[in-house]
Design a protein around this motif. Structure first.
Motif, mmCIF file in Angstrom:
data_model
loop_
_atom_site.group_PDB
_atom_site.id
_atom_site.type_symbol
_atom_site.label_atom_id
_atom_site.label_comp_id
_atom_site.label_asym_id
_atom_site.label_seq_id
_atom_site.Cartn_x
_atom_site.Cartn_y
_atom_site.Cartn_z
ATOM 1 N N GLN A 385 -10.823 65.502 23.491
ATOM 2 C CA GLN A 385 -9.373 65.475 23.635
ATOM 3 C C GLN A 385 -8.662 65.749 22.310
ATOM 4 O O GLN A 385 -7.496 66.154 22.288
ATOM 5 C CB GLN A 385 -8.929 64.120 24.190
ATOM 6 C CG GLN A 385 -7.506 64.109 24.729
ATOM 7 C CD GLN A 385 -7.319 65.030 25.930
ATOM 8 O OE1 GLN A 385 -8.084 64.979 26.883
ATOM 9 N NE2 GLN A 385 -6.306 65.883 25.871
ATOM 10 N N SER A 386 -9.371 65.571 21.189
ATOM 11 C CA SER A 386 -8.747 65.818 19.884
ATOM 12 C C SER A 386 -8.657 67.302 19.545
ATOM 13 O O SER A 386 -8.038 67.672 18.545
ATOM 14 C CB SER A 386 -9.541 65.106 18.780
ATOM 15 O OG SER A 386 -10.746 65.810 18.467
ATOM 16 N N LEU A 387 -9.276 68.155 20.347
ATOM 17 C CA LEU A 387 -9.277 69.594 20.072
ATOM 18 C C LEU A 387 -7.852 70.131 20.007
ATOM 19 O O LEU A 387 -7.039 69.894 20.903
ATOM 20 C CB LEU A 387 -10.056 70.333 21.165
ATOM 21 C CG LEU A 387 -10.076 71.862 21.068
ATOM 22 C CD1 LEU A 387 -10.834 72.315 19.822
ATOM 23 C CD2 LEU A 387 -10.691 72.465 22.329
ATOM 24 N N ARG A 388 -7.553 70.856 18.941
ATOM 25 C CA ARG A 388 -6.237 71.469 18.764
ATOM 26 C C ARG A 388 -6.419 72.978 18.599
ATOM 27 O O ARG A 388 -7.058 73.426 17.642
ATOM 28 C CB ARG A 388 -5.529 70.868 17.543
ATOM 29 C CG ARG A 388 -5.300 69.373 17.678
ATOM 30 C CD ARG A 388 -4.684 68.742 16.453
ATOM 31 N NE ARG A 388 -5.553 68.749 15.284
ATOM 32 C CZ ARG A 388 -6.586 67.920 15.090
ATOM 33 N NH1 ARG A 388 -6.903 67.033 16.030
ATOM 34 N NH2 ARG A 388 -7.299 67.972 13.984
ATOM 35 N N LEU A 389 -5.881 73.734 19.537
ATOM 36 C CA LEU A 389 -5.965 75.188 19.492
ATOM 37 C C LEU A 389 -4.794 75.734 18.689
ATOM 38 O O LEU A 389 -3.661 75.265 18.826
ATOM 39 C CB LEU A 389 -5.954 75.776 20.899
ATOM 40 C CG LEU A 389 -6.969 75.193 21.893
ATOM 41 C CD1 LEU A 389 -6.921 75.975 23.200
ATOM 42 C CD2 LEU A 389 -8.370 75.192 21.310
ATOM 43 N N THR A 390 -5.071 76.734 17.883
ATOM 44 C CA THR A 390 -4.025 77.325 17.056
ATOM 45 C C THR A 390 -3.203 78.304 17.877
ATOM 46 O O THR A 390 -3.758 79.182 18.544
ATOM 47 C CB THR A 390 -4.634 78.059 15.851
ATOM 48 O OG1 THR A 390 -5.474 77.158 15.131
ATOM 49 C CG2 THR A 390 -3.540 78.574 14.932
ATOM 50 N N ASP A 391 -1.895 78.143 17.850
ATOM 51 C CA ASP A 391 -0.992 79.083 18.513
ATOM 52 C C ASP A 391 -0.545 80.123 17.497
ATOM 53 O O ASP A 391 0.308 79.853 16.647
ATOM 54 C CB ASP A 391 0.215 78.355 19.101
ATOM 55 C CG ASP A 391 -0.074 77.770 20.468
ATOM 56 O OD1 ASP A 391 -0.824 78.413 21.223
ATOM 57 O OD2 ASP A 391 0.431 76.681 20.774
ATOM 58 N N PHE A 392 -1.126 81.305 17.580
ATOM 59 C CA PHE A 392 -0.822 82.366 16.631
ATOM 60 C C PHE A 392 0.445 83.105 17.061
ATOM 61 O O PHE A 392 0.513 83.608 18.186
ATOM 62 C CB PHE A 392 -1.986 83.353 16.549
ATOM 63 C CG PHE A 392 -3.292 82.726 16.157
ATOM 64 C CD1 PHE A 392 -3.539 82.391 14.838
ATOM 65 C CD2 PHE A 392 -4.265 82.471 17.109
ATOM 66 C CE1 PHE A 392 -4.738 81.809 14.471
ATOM 67 C CE2 PHE A 392 -5.474 81.891 16.749
ATOM 68 C CZ PHE A 392 -5.707 81.556 15.425
ATOM 69 N N PRO A 393 1.440 83.229 16.188
ATOM 70 C CA PRO A 393 2.670 83.931 16.580
ATOM 71 C C PRO A 393 2.433 85.406 16.875
ATOM 72 O O PRO A 393 3.166 86.002 17.670
ATOM 73 C CB PRO A 393 3.585 83.740 15.357
ATOM 74 C CG PRO A 393 2.669 83.425 14.221
ATOM 75 C CD PRO A 393 1.513 82.689 14.817
ATOM 76 N N GLU A 394 1.412 86.007 16.250
ATOM 77 C CA GLU A 394 1.131 87.415 16.508
ATOM 78 C C GLU A 394 0.401 87.625 17.832
ATOM 79 O O GLU A 394 0.248 88.760 18.291
ATOM 80 C CB GLU A 394 0.300 88.015 15.367
ATOM 81 C CG GLU A 394 -1.049 87.357 15.160
ATOM 82 C CD GLU A 394 -0.998 86.139 14.251
ATOM 83 O OE1 GLU A 394 -2.058 85.729 13.749
ATOM 84 O OE2 GLU A 394 0.109 85.613 14.034
ATOM 85 N N ALA A 395 -0.069 86.537 18.453
ATOM 86 C CA ALA A 395 -0.749 86.623 19.746
ATOM 87 C C ALA A 395 -0.350 85.422 20.597
ATOM 88 O O ALA A 395 -1.155 84.539 20.869
ATOM 89 C CB ALA A 395 -2.262 86.674 19.560
ATOM 90 N N PRO A 396 0.901 85.361 21.023
ATOM 91 C CA PRO A 396 1.354 84.220 21.826
ATOM 92 C C PRO A 396 0.663 84.200 23.183
ATOM 93 O O PRO A 396 0.017 85.180 23.583
ATOM 94 C CB PRO A 396 2.857 84.474 21.974
ATOM 95 C CG PRO A 396 3.008 85.950 21.810
ATOM 96 C CD PRO A 396 1.954 86.364 20.832
ATOM 97 N N PRO A 397 0.773 83.107 23.917
ATOM 98 C CA PRO A 397 0.177 83.047 25.265
ATOM 99 C C PRO A 397 0.667 84.207 26.124
ATOM 100 O O PRO A 397 1.815 84.651 26.010
ATOM 101 C CB PRO A 397 0.659 81.697 25.794
ATOM 102 C CG PRO A 397 0.910 80.876 24.570
ATOM 103 C CD PRO A 397 1.421 81.835 23.541
ATOM 104 N N TYR A 398 -0.201 84.680 27.004
ATOM 105 C CA TYR A 398 0.125 85.863 27.797
ATOM 106 C C TYR A 398 1.378 85.688 28.646
ATOM 107 O O TYR A 398 2.056 86.671 28.966
ATOM 108 C CB TYR A 398 -1.055 86.226 28.704
ATOM 109 C CG TYR A 398 -2.240 86.819 27.974
ATOM 110 C CD1 TYR A 398 -2.069 87.705 26.918
ATOM 111 C CD2 TYR A 398 -3.539 86.499 28.355
ATOM 112 C CE1 TYR A 398 -3.156 88.250 26.248
ATOM 113 C CE2 TYR A 398 -4.637 87.043 27.697
ATOM 114 C CZ TYR A 398 -4.444 87.915 26.646
ATOM 115 O OH TYR A 398 -5.519 88.457 25.993
ATOM 116 N N GLU A 399 1.691 84.456 29.028
ATOM 117 C CA GLU A 399 2.891 84.266 29.846
ATOM 118 C C GLU A 399 4.167 84.617 29.078
ATOM 119 O O GLU A 399 5.232 84.777 29.679
ATOM 120 C CB GLU A 399 2.968 82.830 30.377
ATOM 121 C CG GLU A 399 2.917 81.751 29.318
ATOM 122 C CD GLU A 399 1.519 81.180 29.143
ATOM 123 O OE1 GLU A 399 1.417 79.989 28.799
ATOM 124 O OE2 GLU A 399 0.543 81.927 29.363
#
Length: 612
Positions: A385-399
Motif C-alpha cells: 500500500q506504500s507504493l507511490r507511482l510517479t505522475d509524469f507531466p510529459e506522460a499524464p494518464p491516458y484519460e
C-alpha cells in the motif's frame, strides 16, 4: 543471490508476444518455477535447532565486531581470518542458487573496514570467500552479504573460477575486484548503487561523510543505446498518498532508479535486486519477502493479475486463490489476490497485486512460509500500500489525452502538440494504410484499433517503459512514436500485427510474423531492392538459420524477412501464405500450402532478387 520471480509478460506468454510487438526479444531473464529459493533442510551437524524451515544455513547472531566462543557455539567451524588474529561474526551461511540457476554459497557478516583501499577490507573479503570455498567448493558463485552500522547492506559476488585464479596468483586483486558483481543499498533512503559506484560511495563514506549526490544510475530497466538519457527521478506524485496501517512502522524507502515509483519497507529488511525485480527480504535467503517488478504492455490491473495467477497455477503445486479484492494504490485501480501453494513440499502463503499506470504495470508478490503468514500479512499489505507511482507531466494518464475517431481507427494524443494540430491528415493516412492492408490480406477486419501517438521520446518512455514502438494485438492497440512530420514510425507495421492476430492467428515463426509486418509497413521502401542490395553485399541470412528464437540474433532479420514475404505474396498470392502462417511446423506447412520446402522457396526468392 536467491532466485527471484524475474517475470515479464513477454516471457509469460512466450516469444509470440515479442513477435507481435514489432520489436526484438526481451532481455529479461527466463522465468523461474518458484518465487524464491526455499533451501533444502539437511540433517547432521550443519543443521541448527530452531533454524527457519527449509534452510541449510547456520544462524548465529553475534554482537560486536568479533565472534565470541558463546556466539560461535554450534558452528561447524571457527570463523577466523586468513591472516592475523582478526575474527568476524557469522550471522548466516548456507547454500542457494542464483537467479540463473547456478549453485552458490553465501555468508552474511558485518563489515569491519569500510574503505576498499584499506588492507583490512581486502583481508576480510578474502577470509569470507575462502571460508565459503573451503566448505562449498562444488558451487559456482561465492556471495558475501555485509552490513555496516545497520544502515548499509552490501553484496559481493565472485565466481569460483575467478577466486581460484586469484588465490593461484593468476589474477591480480584489482582485476578480480573489477569482475565482481557488487551492489550496495542504503536501507534508510532505498538508494541502490552498483559496480564502480559502490567503490566511490564506500570511499566517500569512509571519510565520515554520506555522499551528497547519488551516482548516475541506468535510466531504464533495460537500457538501450538508442534512447536519450532520462532523469533518475520524476516529479512528486500528485495523487493521494498512501497511509500505513496502525501499528506498522516502515522506516526505509526505496526509489526506483528509473524514477517510476518509490516504496517503503521495514527497517532491518534487506533491499536486493534479483533479476528484473527488486526484493525486500525479512531474512537473508528471501524466505519471507516482497518483490516488485515493472511489466510492459500492461492493459489493466485485472489483466496483469489474471495472467500471472494463471502462470503460477500451472507451475506451483496446490496453487489456490484464497480471495480477491480491489482497491486503489497511489490513486490507480489495484487488484489483490491472496494465494497459497507448495514448493518442494513446503506450504507457502502470500499476495499477488497488480496496479497499472498507462501501459506500465507494477507487479508485487509477497510470500512467506504458511506458518508465518498471519504475522507477516500486515507488513506485506503495508509495504504494497506504500507504493507511490510517479505522475509524469510529459506522460499524464491516458484519460487526460485527446481522442479522434476515424472510420476504423481511434487516435489518442496529447493536446497542444503538433499531432493535435495535424490529426485529421495523420488519421487519413492511417485509414488508407488500413484499407490497403485488409485488401492485400483479403480479410474481413473492421477494427477498431486504438493508436497512441507519442510526440517525444520522454513521453513514450514514461507512458510505456519502452524504447521502441509496439502493438498489443490482444488489446487492439498500437503505440507509435510520432515525433515530427519527418520523424515517425511507419503507418502499417504495428497495425499489421493487430490485423493478422485477429484474422490469421498467431505465427509460430518470426520469419512470417515480422516478415508480413515489414512487407506491409507502408514506409515506401522497396524490399525487393533492399534484399538485392543485402545479397550483393553478402549480408543475406540463410532462412533455415532464422527459425525459432535464432531469428532475433540477426541484425538484418527484419528486412530479410520482409523481402522474403513480399516475394511470396507477389509470386504466389496471399492464399498459401495465410494457410501456412499460423502452423506450428513451418516446413510441413510450406509443403502443404506451396507444394515446396523452405530451401526451394528460398532459391526462388534469391533468383527473384538477382533478376531485379
Amino acid at each position: 543471490m536467491t532466485r527471484g520471480h524475474g517475470l515479464t509478460v513477454i516471457i509469460l506468454l512466450g516469444w509470440s508476444i515479442a513477435l507481435l510487438s514489432g520489436c526484438g526479444p526481451t532481455t529479461a531473464p527466463a522465468p523461474t518455477s518458484q518465487p524464491h529459493d526455499l533451501l533444502q533442510a539437511t540433517a547432521g551437524p550443519t543443521s541448527t535447532p530452531g533454524a527457519r524451515p527449509g534452510a541449510t544455513s547456520v544462524s548465529q547472531a553475534t554482537a560486536g565486531p568479533t565472534s565470541t566462543p558463546e556466539a560461535t557455539a554450534g558452528l561447524p567451524f571457527t570463523p577466523e581470518a586468513t591472516a592475523g588474529e582478526q575474527a568476524y561474526p557469522i550471522y548466516d551461511i548456507g547454500l542457494g542458487t542464483t537467479w540463473d540457476d547456478r549453485p552458490m554459497a553465501f555468508l552474511l557478516t558485518e563489515l569491519a573496514a569500510l574503505n576498499p583501499a584499506d588492507p583490512a577490507f581486502e583481508q576480510q573479503l578474502r577470509w569470507g570467500w575462502g571460508l565459503l570455498y573451503e566448505r562449498y567448493s562444488e558451487v559456482e558463485v561465492l556471495e558475501l552479504i555485509l552490513s555496516w552500522e545497520e544502515r548499509y547492506s552490501m553484496i559481493f559476488d565472485a565466481t569460483v573460477s575467478d577466486w581460484k585464479a586469484l588465490t593461484a596468483g593468476q589474477l591480480p586483486w584489482a582485476a578480480f575486484w573489477d569482475r565482481l558483481e557488487r551492489q550496495l543499498v542504503d536501507l534508510e533512503t532505498g538508494d541502490l548503487y552498483e559496480g564502480s559506484d559502490v567503490d566511490a560511495f564506500l570511499a566517500e563514506l569512509a571519510t565520515g561523510a554520506v555522499p551528497s549526490e547519488r551516482p548516475t544510475l541506468p535510466a531504464a530497466p533495460t537500457p538501450s543505446p538508442t534512447r536519450l538519457a532520462l532523469p533518475t527521478a520524476g516529479p512528486a506524485p500528485t495523487r493521494p498518498q498512501p497511509t500505513t496501517p496502525p501499528g506498522i512502522v516502515l522506516g526505509a524507502t526505496y526509489e526506483d532508479p528509473a524514477g517510476f515509483f518509490t516504496i517503503d519497507y521495514p527497517n532491518g529488511w534487506l533491499a536486493r535486486k534479483s533479476g528484473s525485480e527488486m526484493q525486500f527480504r525479512a531474512d537473508a535467503q528471501g524466505n519471507t519477502a516482497v518483490a516488485i517488478s515493472l511489466q510492459i504492455k500492461a492493459l489493466s490491473a485485472q489483466a496483469l493479475v489474471d495472467d500471472f495467477s494463471t502462470f503460477f497455477s500451472e507451475r506451483w503445486d496446490n496453487y489456490q486463490e484464497v480471495s480477491r479484492e480491489t482497491s486503489t494504490i497511489s490513486g490507480y485501480p489495484a487488484v489483490w489476490v491472496e494465494q497459497t501453494y507448495s514448493y518442494d513440499g513446503t506450504p507457502q502463503h502470500g499476495l499477488l497485486v497488480g496496479v497499472v499506470r498507462n501501459r506500465v504495470g507494477f507487479l508485487l508478490i509477497a510470500w512467506s512460509p504458511e506458518e508465518e503468514y498471519a504475522e507477516r500479512e500486515p507488513y506485506f499489505r503495508a509495504i504494497v500500500q506504500s507504493l507511490r507511482l510517479t505522475d509524469f507531466p510529459e506522460a499524464p494518464p491516458y484519460e487526460e489525452w485527446s481522442s479522434y475517431k476515424g472510420e476504423h481507427l481511434v487516435f489518442h494524443y496529447l493536446p497542444g502538440t503538433w499531432v493535435a494540430r495535424q490529426i485529421r491528415s495523420i488519421a487519413a493516412d492511417h485509414e488508407q494504410a488500413f484499407e490497403d492492408i485488409v485488401r492485400i490480406l483479403d480479410v474481413d477486419y473492421r477494427g477498431p484499433i486504438d493508436f497512441y501517438l507519442y510526440t517525444s521520446e520522454e513521453s513514450f518512455y514514461r507512458a510505456t517503459a519502452r524504447d521502441a514502438g509496439f502493438a498489443i494485438p490482444a488489446g487492439n492497440e498500437v503505440h507509435s512514436q510520432w515525433y515530427a512530420p519527418d520523424h515517425h514510425q511507419s503507418l502499417g507495421h504495428e497495425m499489421t500485427h493487430v490485423i493478422t492476430y485477429w484474422t490469421l492467428g498467431e505465427p509460430s515463426e518470426a520469419l512470417f510474423g515480422e516478415g508480413i509486418a515489414v512487407c506491409l509497413d507502408h514506409s515506401g521502401k522497396d524490399y525487393r531492392q533492399i534484399g538485392a542490395d543485402l545479397d550483393a553485399q553478402g549480408q543475406l541470412i540463410p532462412l533455415a538459420q532464422m527459425l525459432g528464437d535464432a531469428w532475433f540474433d540477426y541484425e538484418n532479420a527484419y528486412p530479410v524477412s520482409g523481402s522474403f514475404v513480399c516475394f511470396l505474396l507477389e509470386r504466389y498470392g496471399v492464399s498459401p501464405f495465410k494457410e501456412a502462417y499460423p502452423q506450428s511446423d513451418l516446413e510441413a506447412a510450406l509443403k502443404q500450402a506451396y507444394g515446396k520446402d523452405l530451401a526451394t522457396l528460398e532459391q526462388e526468392w534469391l533468383e527473384w532478387l538477382r533478376s531485379y
